[in-house]
Design a protein around this motif. Structure first.
Motif, PDB file in Angstrom:
ATOM      1  N   GLU A 106      -0.876   6.764   0.895  1.00  0.00           N
ATOM      2  CA  GLU A 106      -0.902   5.344   0.595  1.00  0.00           C
ATOM      3  C   GLU A 106      -2.044   5.026  -0.354  1.00  0.00           C
ATOM      4  N   SER A 107      -1.938   3.882  -0.997  1.00  0.00           N
ATOM      5  CA  SER A 107      -3.062   3.356  -1.755  1.00  0.00           C
ATOM      6  C   SER A 107      -4.059   2.754  -0.772  1.00  0.00           C
ATOM      7  N   SER A 108      -5.327   2.718  -1.143  1.00  0.00           N
ATOM      8  CA  SER A 108      -6.342   2.155  -0.255  1.00  0.00           C
ATOM      9  C   SER A 108      -6.313   0.629  -0.251  1.00  0.00           C
ATOM     10  N   TYR A 109      -5.530   0.024  -1.130  1.00  0.00           N
ATOM     11  CA  TYR A 109      -5.383  -1.432  -1.167  1.00  0.00           C
ATOM     12  C   TYR A 109      -3.982  -1.760  -1.662  1.00  0.00           C
ATOM     13  N   LEU A 110      -3.603  -3.020  -1.547  1.00  0.00           N
ATOM     14  CA  LEU A 110      -2.263  -3.432  -1.972  1.00  0.00           C
ATOM     15  C   LEU A 110      -2.097  -3.221  -3.474  1.00  0.00           C
ATOM     16  N   MET A 111      -1.026  -2.559  -3.851  1.00  0.00           N
ATOM     17  CA  MET A 111      -0.722  -2.313  -5.256  1.00  0.00           C
ATOM     18  C   MET A 111       0.494  -3.162  -5.633  1.00  0.00           C
ATOM     19  N   PHE A 112       0.386  -3.866  -6.737  1.00  0.00           N
ATOM     20  CA  PHE A 112       1.433  -4.785  -7.172  1.00  0.00           C
ATOM     21  C   PHE A 112       2.026  -4.253  -8.477  1.00  0.00           C
ATOM     22  N   LEU A 113       3.258  -3.755  -8.411  1.00  0.00           N
ATOM     23  CA  LEU A 113       3.934  -3.210  -9.590  1.00  0.00           C
ATOM     24  C   LEU A 113       5.325  -3.815  -9.703  1.00  0.00           C
ATOM     25  N   SER A 114       5.768  -4.011 -10.935  1.00  0.00           N
ATOM     26  CA  SER A 114       7.094  -4.571 -11.164  1.00  0.00           C
ATOM     27  C   SER A 114       8.161  -3.493 -11.014  1.00  0.00           C
ATOM     28  N   SER A 115       9.389  -3.940 -10.837  1.00  0.00           N
ATOM     29  CA  SER A 115      10.507  -3.005 -10.726  1.00  0.00           C
ATOM     30  C   SER A 115      10.618  -2.143 -11.982  1.00  0.00           C
ATOM     31  N   ARG A 116      10.436  -2.739 -13.149  1.00  0.00           N
ATOM     32  CA  ARG A 116      10.539  -1.993 -14.402  1.00  0.00           C
ATOM     33  C   ARG A 116       9.378  -1.021 -14.571  1.00  0.00           C
ATOM     34  N   GLN A 117       8.201  -1.389 -14.084  1.00  0.00           N
ATOM     35  CA  GLN A 117       7.074  -0.460 -14.145  1.00  0.00           C
ATOM     36  C   GLN A 117       7.330   0.760 -13.261  1.00  0.00           C
ATOM     37  N   LEU A 118       7.867   0.533 -12.072  1.00  0.00           N
ATOM     38  CA  LEU A 118       8.184   1.643 -11.179  1.00  0.00           C
ATOM     39  C   LEU A 118       9.249   2.551 -11.785  1.00  0.00           C
ATOM     40  N   ASP A 119      10.257   1.948 -12.408  1.00  0.00           N
ATOM     41  CA  ASP A 119      11.292   2.750 -13.068  1.00  0.00           C
ATOM     42  C   ASP A 119      10.696   3.594 -14.187  1.00  0.00           C
ATOM     43  N   GLY A 120       9.817   3.003 -14.993  1.00  0.00           N
ATOM     44  CA  GLY A 120       9.199   3.744 -16.094  1.00  0.00           C
ATOM     45  C   GLY A 120       8.326   4.873 -15.598  1.00  0.00           C
ATOM     46  N   LEU A 121       7.551   4.644 -14.542  1.00  0.00           N
ATOM     47  CA  LEU A 121       6.699   5.695 -13.989  1.00  0.00           C
ATOM     48  C   LEU A 121       7.540   6.804 -13.361  1.00  0.00           C
ATOM     49  N   ALA A 122       8.674   6.445 -12.776  1.00  0.00           N
ATOM     50  CA  ALA A 122       9.562   7.464 -12.204  1.00  0.00           C
ATOM     51  C   ALA A 122      10.097   8.389 -13.298  1.00  0.00           C
ATOM     52  N   ARG A 123      10.516   7.810 -14.413  1.00  0.00           N
ATOM     53  CA  ARG A 123      11.010   8.647 -15.520  1.00  0.00           C
ATOM     54  C   ARG A 123       9.907   9.543 -16.059  1.00  0.00           C
ATOM     55  N   LEU A 124       8.693   9.015 -16.153  1.00  0.00           N
ATOM     56  CA  LEU A 124       7.576   9.814 -16.631  1.00  0.00           C
ATOM     57  C   LEU A 124       7.288  10.962 -15.679  1.00  0.00           C
ATOM     58  N   ARG A 183       0.830  -1.193   0.000  1.00  0.00           N
ATOM     59  CA  ARG A 183       0.000   0.000   0.000  1.00  0.00           C
ATOM     60  C   ARG A 183       0.871   1.253   0.000  1.00  0.00           C
ATOM     61  N   ARG A 184       2.135   1.102   0.380  1.00  0.00           N
ATOM     62  CA  ARG A 184       3.050   2.247   0.474  1.00  0.00           C
ATOM     63  C   ARG A 184       3.782   2.456  -0.847  1.00  0.00           C
ATOM     64  N   VAL A 185       3.048   2.299  -1.918  1.00  0.00           N
ATOM     65  CA  VAL A 185       3.643   2.370  -3.247  1.00  0.00           C
ATOM     66  C   VAL A 185       4.123   3.778  -3.577  1.00  0.00           C
ATOM     67  N   ALA A 186       3.487   4.810  -3.002  1.00  0.00           N
ATOM     68  CA  ALA A 186       3.919   6.187  -3.273  1.00  0.00           C
ATOM     69  C   ALA A 186       5.340   6.414  -2.762  1.00  0.00           C
ATOM     70  N   GLU A 187       5.649   5.895  -1.573  1.00  0.00           N
ATOM     71  CA  GLU A 187       7.011   6.037  -1.052  1.00  0.00           C
ATOM     72  C   GLU A 187       8.009   5.316  -1.950  1.00  0.00           C
ATOM     73  N   LEU A 188       7.604   4.141  -2.421  1.00  0.00           N
ATOM     74  CA  LEU A 188       8.480   3.351  -3.289  1.00  0.00           C
ATOM     75  C   LEU A 188       8.791   4.104  -4.577  1.00  0.00           C
ATOM     76  N   LEU A 189       7.754   4.674  -5.182  1.00  0.00           N
ATOM     77  CA  LEU A 189       7.947   5.416  -6.419  1.00  0.00           C
ATOM     78  C   LEU A 189       8.700   6.714  -6.165  1.00  0.00           C
ATOM     79  N   ALA A 190       8.429   7.371  -5.037  1.00  0.00           N
ATOM     80  CA  ALA A 190       9.117   8.628  -4.716  1.00  0.00           C
ATOM     81  C   ALA A 190      10.625   8.408  -4.589  1.00  0.00           C
ATOM     82  N   GLU A 191      11.011   7.279  -4.021  1.00  0.00           N
ATOM     83  CA  GLU A 191      12.445   6.972  -3.910  1.00  0.00           C
ATOM     84  C   GLU A 191      13.085   6.875  -5.290  1.00  0.00           C
ATOM     85  N   ARG A 192      12.369   6.294  -6.243  1.00  0.00           N
ATOM     86  CA  ARG A 192      12.911   6.151  -7.595  1.00  0.00           C
ATOM     87  C   ARG A 192      12.913   7.478  -8.337  1.00  0.00           C
TER      88      ARG A 192
END
Length: 420
Positions: free
Chosen positions: A126-144, A67-76
């Motif tokens: 946080e997301s309201s539910y568990l979000m499942f994203l791949s490492s490459r998806q997170l990298d791509g969203l970070a660049r975007l 659910r803490r996907v925003a922190e994960l993406l923010a780090e990237r």
């Protein structure tokens, strides 16, 4: 049309343990064949398999479910552009994730109120539910996100950029997402259908749960008038010989992963690597419930793997009549192997499916009946043989024009580099 399905059957004895408990702390059970059986849920063994991937695959091939996907993406985002950090990176992450997945990323109200009362900084969204994203998806969203950092809301309102965000979230799936699937409640169009199906493991025999009464002694209490335990308690457990089953749809796995994502490897390599990791992870993993209390670190006594061309087949019905341990000798494994052999032979003869290649990994004299069901192999031999058979079948399918590949999975999203 011919399919490629991998059936995995496992017999595994587990000593006193509590692998998977219910809300009362009691080991889970199920009634099958009219008697109570020990049960380990499919979720518990899928979790154990996913955790095993950490030692079997490169981190770039795995995903994160949180659910803490925003922190994960923010780090990237910060790693991509160091000037964007803290609250700024979190804001970019939240907006990008909302566009990509449709899920609102907000600070949980209860956490926000608690932080305010304590005079602490506002917690991250946080997301309201568990979000499942791949490492490459997170990298791509970070660049975007970095590209649109000047005005992320305006940037993502542009149709081309919005489409890119959605495409990034729905391509380059990690091995664990491709195998076990993903549900996105707010955007069902980017759901991923699981390639692997895992059954609840059940004991081949009747089981009754037991309780262990234990005490703990206070090491500093040496006076006679205060003798006795420092605490007392009970823990429930059982022991069982389990039948475990999983089916892997290799065609679905191929479509989920895509092929040819790297120019320096064969088109079938991503699938072969995923199949190998799944087999090793599922066979050798163990759920960790109460593991420190019981230390139940066993490995399977028998593994039967079959490469099917039509549909998966579970052999759990071999144990609809529970195995009975000989009174003078005891033990359920030998009887389980005998019943399994008889059932497999009957099913494959009746349904004319005896021509599919099979491999058997077995340990000890009790498993000798299963030697007739396939080629005798070690674990490494099993992984090599199944991986090669899958790759050969996929190459044959591709050369005959039968390969099915989801285009969005095989090609990188516009503006993205091909992964290394």
């Amino acid at each position: 049309m011919s399919r490629t399905i991998i059936d995995v059957h496992v017999l595994q004895t587990v000593p006193p343990s509590n692998l998977n408990r219910d809300d009362t702390g009691t080991p889970k059970t199920a009634v099958y064949g009219g008697v109570r059986r020990a049960r380990v849920s499919s979720q518990a063994w899928k979790r154990a398999t996913r955790r095993a991937f950490q030692d079997l695959l490169d981190p770039s091939e795995l995903g994160v479910r949180t659910r803490r996907v925003a922190e994960l993406l923010a780090e990237r985002i910060t790693a991509e552009e160091p000037s964007l950090e803290g609250a700024a990176a979190l804001a970019l992450a939240a907006e990008t994730l909302y566009t990509a997945t449709g899920s609102k990323i907000e600070v949980p109200r209860r956490k926000a109120e608690s932080a305010k009362k304590k005079g602490e900084p506002e917690p991250p969204p946080e997301s309201s539910y568990l979000m499942f994203l791949s490492s490459r998806q997170l990298d791509g969203l970070a660049r975007l996100a970095v590209e649109g950092a000047d005005d992320i809301k305006a940037y993502l309102k542009v149709k081309e950029n919005k489409d890119r965000a959605r495409t990034i979230a729905d391509t380059r799936h990690s091995v664990d997402i491709a195998l076990f699937g993903r549900m996105v409640a707010d955007s069902t169009d980017i759901n991923v259908d699981a390639a692997a199906q895992v059954a609840h493991a059940i004991s081949v025999h009747q089981v009754e749960n037991e309780s262990d009464y234990y005490t703990a002694v206070d090491d500093q209490n040496e006076r006679d008038e205060e003798s006795g335990a420092g605490m007392i308690g009970t823990v429930d457990f059982n022991s069982a010989t389990l039948y475990r089953y999983a089916a892997l749809d290799v065609d679905r796995l191929r479509d989920n992963l895509g092929v040819g994502l790297r120019e320096d490897e064969p088109l079938t390599e991503p699938v072969r690597r995923a199949v190998r990791a799944f087999l090793q992870g599922f066979v050798a993993s163990m759920p960790t419930g109460k593991i420190n209390t019981f230390g139940n670190h066993t490995l399977p006594e028998a593994v039967l793997v079959t490469l099917r061309s039509a549909r998966p087949i579970s052999f759990v019905a071999a144990f609809e009549e529970p195995v009975l341990a000989p009174q003078a000798v005891g033990g359920h494994l030998r009887g389980a192997c005998t019943q399994l052999l008889a059932h497999v032979s009957d099913i494959e003869k009746a349904y004319d499916v005896s021509g599919d290649p099979s491999w058997v990994l077995r340990v000890g004299a009790a498993t000798e009946p299963l030697a007739a069901l396939g080629t005798d192999v070690t674990l490494d031999g099993l992984l090599d043989a199944v991986g090669k058979a899958v790759a050969d079948r996929l190459e044959k399918s591709a050369s005959s024009g039968g390969a099915r590949v989801v285009p969005a999975q095989a090609a990188a999203p516009q503006g993205e580099e091909q992964p290394a």
